[in-house]
Design a protein around this motif. Structure first.
Motif, short mmCIF file in Angstrom:
data_model
loop_
_atom_site.label_atom_id
_atom_site.label_comp_id
_atom_site.label_asym_id
_atom_site.label_seq_id
_atom_site.Cartn_x
_atom_site.Cartn_y
_atom_site.Cartn_z
N GLU A 236 0.87 -1.18 0.00
CA GLU A 236 0.00 0.00 0.00
C GLU A 236 0.91 1.23 0.00
N PRO A 237 0.37 2.40 -0.39
CA PRO A 237 1.27 3.57 -0.50
C PRO A 237 2.06 3.87 0.77
N LYS A 238 1.44 3.68 1.92
CA LYS A 238 2.11 4.05 3.17
C LYS A 238 2.54 2.84 3.99
N GLN A 239 2.30 1.65 3.48
CA GLN A 239 2.61 0.47 4.31
C GLN A 239 2.85 -0.75 3.44
N VAL A 240 3.96 -1.42 3.70
CA VAL A 240 4.20 -2.75 3.12
C VAL A 240 4.12 -3.73 4.28
N THR A 241 3.36 -4.81 4.10
CA THR A 241 3.09 -5.72 5.20
C THR A 241 3.53 -7.13 4.84
N PHE A 242 4.23 -7.76 5.76
CA PHE A 242 4.65 -9.14 5.60
C PHE A 242 3.71 -9.99 6.47
N LEU A 243 2.86 -10.75 5.84
CA LEU A 243 1.96 -11.66 6.55
C LEU A 243 2.55 -13.05 6.41
N HIS A 244 3.12 -13.54 7.50
CA HIS A 244 3.83 -14.81 7.49
C HIS A 244 2.88 -15.97 7.82
N GLU A 245 3.04 -17.08 7.11
CA GLU A 245 2.36 -18.29 7.58
C GLU A 245 2.95 -18.70 8.93
N LEU A 246 4.25 -18.54 9.07
CA LEU A 246 4.95 -18.90 10.31
C LEU A 246 4.32 -18.19 11.50
N MET A 247 3.76 -18.95 12.41
CA MET A 247 3.18 -18.43 13.66
C MET A 247 2.17 -17.30 13.41
N HIS A 248 1.60 -17.25 12.22
CA HIS A 248 0.72 -16.16 11.78
C HIS A 248 1.22 -14.79 12.25
N LEU A 249 2.54 -14.58 12.06
CA LEU A 249 3.15 -13.28 12.41
C LEU A 249 2.75 -12.25 11.37
N HIS A 250 2.54 -11.00 11.81
CA HIS A 250 2.46 -9.94 10.81
C HIS A 250 3.45 -8.83 11.14
N ARG A 251 4.19 -8.45 10.13
CA ARG A 251 5.24 -7.45 10.26
C ARG A 251 4.88 -6.26 9.37
N MET A 252 4.73 -5.09 10.00
CA MET A 252 4.36 -3.90 9.25
C MET A 252 5.61 -3.06 8.95
N VAL A 253 5.73 -2.59 7.71
CA VAL A 253 6.80 -1.67 7.34
C VAL A 253 6.13 -0.35 6.97
N TYR A 254 6.44 0.70 7.69
CA TYR A 254 5.78 1.99 7.47
C TYR A 254 6.61 2.83 6.50
N ILE A 255 6.02 3.08 5.35
CA ILE A 255 6.72 3.78 4.27
C ILE A 255 6.73 5.28 4.56
N GLY A 256 7.92 5.85 4.47
CA GLY A 256 8.05 7.30 4.65
C GLY A 256 8.26 7.73 6.08
N ASP A 257 8.16 6.79 7.02
CA ASP A 257 8.46 7.12 8.41
C ASP A 257 9.96 7.30 8.58
N ALA A 258 10.34 8.25 9.44
CA ALA A 258 11.73 8.29 9.86
C ALA A 258 11.92 7.16 10.87
N LEU A 259 13.10 6.55 10.89
CA LEU A 259 13.35 5.47 11.85
C LEU A 259 13.58 6.11 13.22
N PRO A 260 12.71 5.80 14.21
CA PRO A 260 12.91 6.39 15.54
C PRO A 260 14.20 5.86 16.18
N SER A 261 14.67 6.59 17.16
CA SER A 261 15.83 6.10 17.91
C SER A 261 15.35 4.98 18.84
N ASN A 262 16.28 4.17 19.31
CA ASN A 262 15.91 3.08 20.21
C ASN A 262 15.26 3.60 21.48
N ASP A 263 15.64 4.82 21.89
CA ASP A 263 15.05 5.40 23.11
C ASP A 263 13.55 5.64 22.94
#
Lengths: 248, 239
Positions: B108-135
């Motif tokens: 999608e324009p603002k989100q790429v999503t990995f929907l895994h069969e493994l453990m029905h995990l879903h991993r969201m990738v937010y397009i255009g977001d700055a990567l926050p610091s670990n803090d």
């Protein structure tokens, strides 16, 4: 000086009141448009159950039309809980919550649509429903927690037919259960100008209910939310309090 | 009427106007070259022991090397240690990308999503977001992923991980400082190459790279319901 400070406070209060009146969180970051797509077939985005109730009410507010067995099992579970020894359902074991119960969770869900599938990714225990849009149920359905779901559009309504749901799942959190004959038909459509969707769910299981019965859930469009990580197996760091998810 | 009241009424009017029904601007669909990433993908080959792109072990710091060797020896002895996936906890990243179960990637324009069969995990990738610091991030199993498109390749950066997962099944450790940079490149329409740069100064002497390939499966592929705690009751008992 004092007057202009008062003006700023009043203005801020008015903006807040205005937004609250419209049901929006004040000053939230919006990740998606303020209103969902004008296309009634585009359900993509994040939605959040309104009016969470651990006891699913039928549309007429009465208990489901139980068979003797259904009523007995229901009463057993209510009594066990009252006695401090509640019986466990699939969700207690961190298994998928099942259909239709997962649709009645106080956590957000996100809908994805491809030509083949409508996917509902739930925050709760990262439950994921795959609704097959291009096929019917197979002749032999393999039992699974979420069941076999097939979808089709009737006008502006997405109709989802589900069978093959593992009887270890319950229908609500109190004790309405089902057997292997459970058959649900969900009718999902946008309401309120795209600010919400409704899911009208008809439940059928001749072993537990004398006739089909219906409940209705609604979900608000939530452009201000993203699905958080929820890992049941490490216990719940983020339990809802009074139906509201905290620590977000 | 006092000036503050007028200002308040004006602001209320603005707030109401903003909520009035209005023409709705559709979000643009993702461009065609980005949509090529959408589909069902499956890892090529077996990747329980991850090596660098040159086929070597990662440039471990001494303490990390000792942990790795202990994990390898324990697995060889039939008593693996520190493998969260054996307890049905998410395998973390990048390890979730090293499993044979298929992955549905939606674009999608603002989100790429990995929907895994493994453990029905879903991993969201937010397009255009700055990567926050670990803090600014919780420590999560799958971390937080921010993405951007570069000439049809998806660049994903991820951090905000806990330190109890391992990078591979063999047992490459990492700290909460782990920073992943993935370049997802379509070598052809049915071949997806994920080049992963692993940066964790507490664990490795230098950033290093590994690479895995995925093949496109038919769009009609269906996932099985993967319920780790149901198929693996011993793992539940061991919790």
């Amino acid at each position: 000086m004092a007057a202009s400070r008062a003006a700023r406070i009043s203005a801020a209060l008015a903006v807040t009141l205005g937004m609250l009146a419209a049901g929006a969180a004040p000053a939230a970051t919006l990740y998606r448009p303020a209103v969902s797509s004008a296309d009634p077939h585009d359900l993509s985005g994040v939605w959040f159950l309104l009016h969470y109730n651990r006891v699913i009410p039928t549309v007429d507010g009465t208990p489901p039309p139980f068979t003797e067995r259904g009523k007995l099992e229901w009463a057993r579970r209510i009594m066990a809980e009252a006695n401090g020894a509640p019986m466990s359902d699939a969700s207690t074991h961190c298994w998928p919550h099942g259909t239709p119960r997962v649709m009645n969770s106080p956590y957000p869900l996100q809908i994805f649509q491809t030509p083949q599938q409508t996917v509902i990714a739930h925050e709760v225990a990262h439950n994921t429903r795959y609704i097959h849009m291009q096929r019917a149920h197979p002749a032999e359905v393999k039992t699974s927690f979420m069941g076999d779901s097939v979808g089709r559009w009737e006008g502006d309504t997405l109709v989802i037919d589900t069978v093959g749901v593992d009887p270890r799942t319950w229908i609500d959190e109190q004790g309405v259960i089902h057997g292997p004959k459970l058959h649900t038909v969900e009718r999902i459509r946008k309401i309120d100008g795209g600010k919400a969707i409704e899911d009208v769910v008809t439940v059928e299981d001749p072993d537990f209910f004398t006739k089909p019965w219906t409940f209705r859930d609604t979900y608000a469009w939530r452009p201000d939310l993203r699905i958080a990580e929820y890992v049941c197996e490490e216990n719940n760091r983020n339990a809802p309090q009074d139906g509201v998810t905290v620590a977000r | 009427m006092t000036r503050p009241m007028l200002a308040a009424l004006a602001a209320l009017g603005l707030a109401l106007a903003a909520n009035a029904p209005r023409a709705h601007a559709e979000p643009p669909a993702a461009p065609a070259d980005q949509m090529r990433l959408q589909g069902i993908w499956q890892l090529v080959g077996e990747h329980s022991t991850i090596k660098t792109v040159d086929g070597r072990l990662p440039p471990f710091k001494p303490a990390a090397k000792a942990r790795y060797e202990a994990a390898v020896a324990a697995r060889r002895a039939g008593k693996p240690i520190g493998d969260t996936a054996q307890k049905c906890l998410p395998p973390g990243l990048p390890r979730a990308m090293f499993y044979p179960q298929p992955v549905l990637i939606t674009v999608e324009p603002k989100q790429v999503t990995f929907l895994h069969e493994l453990m029905h995990l879903h991993r969201m990738v937010y397009i255009g977001d700055a990567l926050p610091s670990n803090d600014d991030l919780d420590q999560n199993w799958l971390g937080f992923s921010a993405g951007r498109w570069e000439k049809g390749d998806l660049i994903v950066q991820s951090r905000g991980f806990n330190d109890v997962t391992t990078i591979d099944t063999a047992g490459i450790p990492h700290s909460t400082d782990l920073l992943l940079t993935e370049k997802l490149h379509l070598a052809d329409k049915d071949t997806l190459v994920d080049t992963i740069t692993i940066d964790d100064p507490k664990t490795f002497a230098a950033p290093w790279q590994t690479r895995v390939t995925f093949k496109r499966l038919p769009d009609t592929t269906e996932f099985r319901e993967y319920v780790c705690t149901d198929v693996n009751p011993e793992a539940v008992a061991a919790k």
